[in-house]
Motif scaffolding. Structure first.
Motif, PDB file in Angstrom:
ATOM      1  N   VAL A  10       0.844  -1.176   0.000  1.00 18.68           N
ATOM      2  CA  VAL A  10       0.000   0.000   0.000  1.00 18.68           C
ATOM      3  C   VAL A  10       0.885   1.233   0.000  1.00 18.68           C
ATOM      4  N   ASN A  38     -15.089   2.940  -0.077  1.00 15.10           N
ATOM      5  CA  ASN A  38     -13.755   3.304  -0.542  1.00 15.10           C
ATOM      6  C   ASN A  38     -13.489   2.695  -1.916  1.00 15.10           C
ATOM      7  N   ARG A  75       1.067  -4.633   3.174  1.00 16.15           N
ATOM      8  CA  ARG A  75      -0.300  -4.661   3.678  1.00 16.15           C
ATOM      9  C   ARG A  75      -0.436  -5.744   4.749  1.00 16.15           C
ATOM     10  N   ASP A  92      -5.515   2.384   5.303  1.00 15.00           N
ATOM     11  CA  ASP A  92      -6.495   1.336   5.045  1.00 15.00           C
ATOM     12  C   ASP A  92      -7.376   1.199   6.264  1.00 15.00           C
ATOM     13  N   ARG A  93      -8.564   0.656   6.070  1.00 17.85           N
ATOM     14  CA  ARG A  93      -9.441   0.337   7.193  1.00 17.85           C
ATOM     15  C   ARG A  93     -10.222  -0.925   6.857  1.00 17.85           C
ATOM     16  N   HIS A  94     -10.594  -1.646   7.889  1.00 17.25           N
ATOM     17  CA  HIS A  94     -11.347  -2.881   7.678  1.00 17.25           C
ATOM     18  C   HIS A  94     -12.731  -2.547   7.131  1.00 17.25           C
ATOM     19  N   GLU A 103      -8.899  -4.217  -4.351  1.00 14.55           N
ATOM     20  CA  GLU A 103      -8.708  -5.379  -3.488  1.00 14.55           C
ATOM     21  C   GLU A 103      -9.588  -6.538  -3.946  1.00 14.55           C
ATOM     22  N   ALA A 107     -11.278  -0.320  -2.476  1.00 13.08           N
ATOM     23  CA  ALA A 107     -11.743  -1.684  -2.225  1.00 13.08           C
ATOM     24  C   ALA A 107     -12.012  -2.433  -3.520  1.00 13.08           C
TER      25      ALA A 107
END
Length: 219
Positions: free
Chosen positions: A8, A190, A19, A38-40, A196, A193
């Motif tokens: 990241v 986001n 990450r 980043d966040r969950h 990802e 995502a």
């Protein structure tokens, strides 16, 4: 260009980090500048597609039905958002009409259509055509959707007109209220995502290929 999904890059200072897995409600920040990395996502990925579909339904209702009905001295008048745009244009305010059309109809609709186009194939583990271009386009369109500003203006106008005439909220006004709430939730997703989800799909495919090769080698 080689893709490195397990890294990241800090948007604040361009530092590169590996990450790490995050637990629910965890937020990763850059130790150098403190920028959020980043966040969950929690259950966001599962909720975003139903919210997008609901937003499209509310958007259709908000644009097809009257916003308000005004009764003054026995005369009744009602209009839709498209009718308001046409009225502004007929009054010689073409620039204002164009801004209203773009910020309350075109840009929000484009964002929702792009979201639906991206999420449906990704939910089935397929990457849609034009993936990278559409994710960037959606990020560029975000600041230009101003439905909440339009709704605030309509509510102020209703309060002012209520002292002079009978104002009855139409179905579109309630749809705009629901749409504003839904868009707040949808646009909090986001865009990173999406990348990802794309990489996750590729990794799952790679692991599946490795398992097939191992099974053939064992045989």
């Amino acid at each position: 260009m080689k893709e490195v999904p397990d890294t990241v890059v800090c948007p604040g200072c361009d530092a590169v980090y590996g990450r790490t897995p995050l637990r629910p409600r965890d937020v990763a920040r850059c130790p150098r500048c403190g920028t959020e990395l980043d966040r969950h996502p929690g259950e966001q990925e599962r909720r975003i597609l139903p919210l997008t579909v609901a937003s499209l339904i509310m958007f259709a209702i908000a644009n097809l039905f009257p916003i308000v009905e005004i009764e003054l001295r026995g005369l009744t008048s009602q209009t839709t958002l498209a009718g308001a745009v046409m009225a502004l244009s007929a009054e010689g305010m073409s620039l204002v009409a164009l801004l209203v059309l773009a910020t309350t109809i075109l840009f929000p609709l484009l964002q929702l259509c792009i979201l639906a186009y991206l999420l449906v194939p990704l939910s089935r583990e397929h990457r849609p055509v034009g993936f990278a271009l559409l994710v960037r386009a959606m990020q560029s369109l975000r600041p230009w959707g101003m439905i909440e500003v339009f709704l605030l203006g309509v509510l102020v106008a209703i309060v002012k007109l209520s002292s002079m005439a009978t104002v009855v909220p139409g179905p579109a006004l309630w749809a705009f209220v629901a749409l504003t709430v839904l868009l707040t939730a949808v646009l909090s997703f986001n865009p990173g995502a999406f990348w990802e989800m794309k990489f996750r799909e590729q990794h799952d495919g790679d692991h599946g290929d490795d398992a097939d090769r191992d099974g053939k080698a064992a045989a």
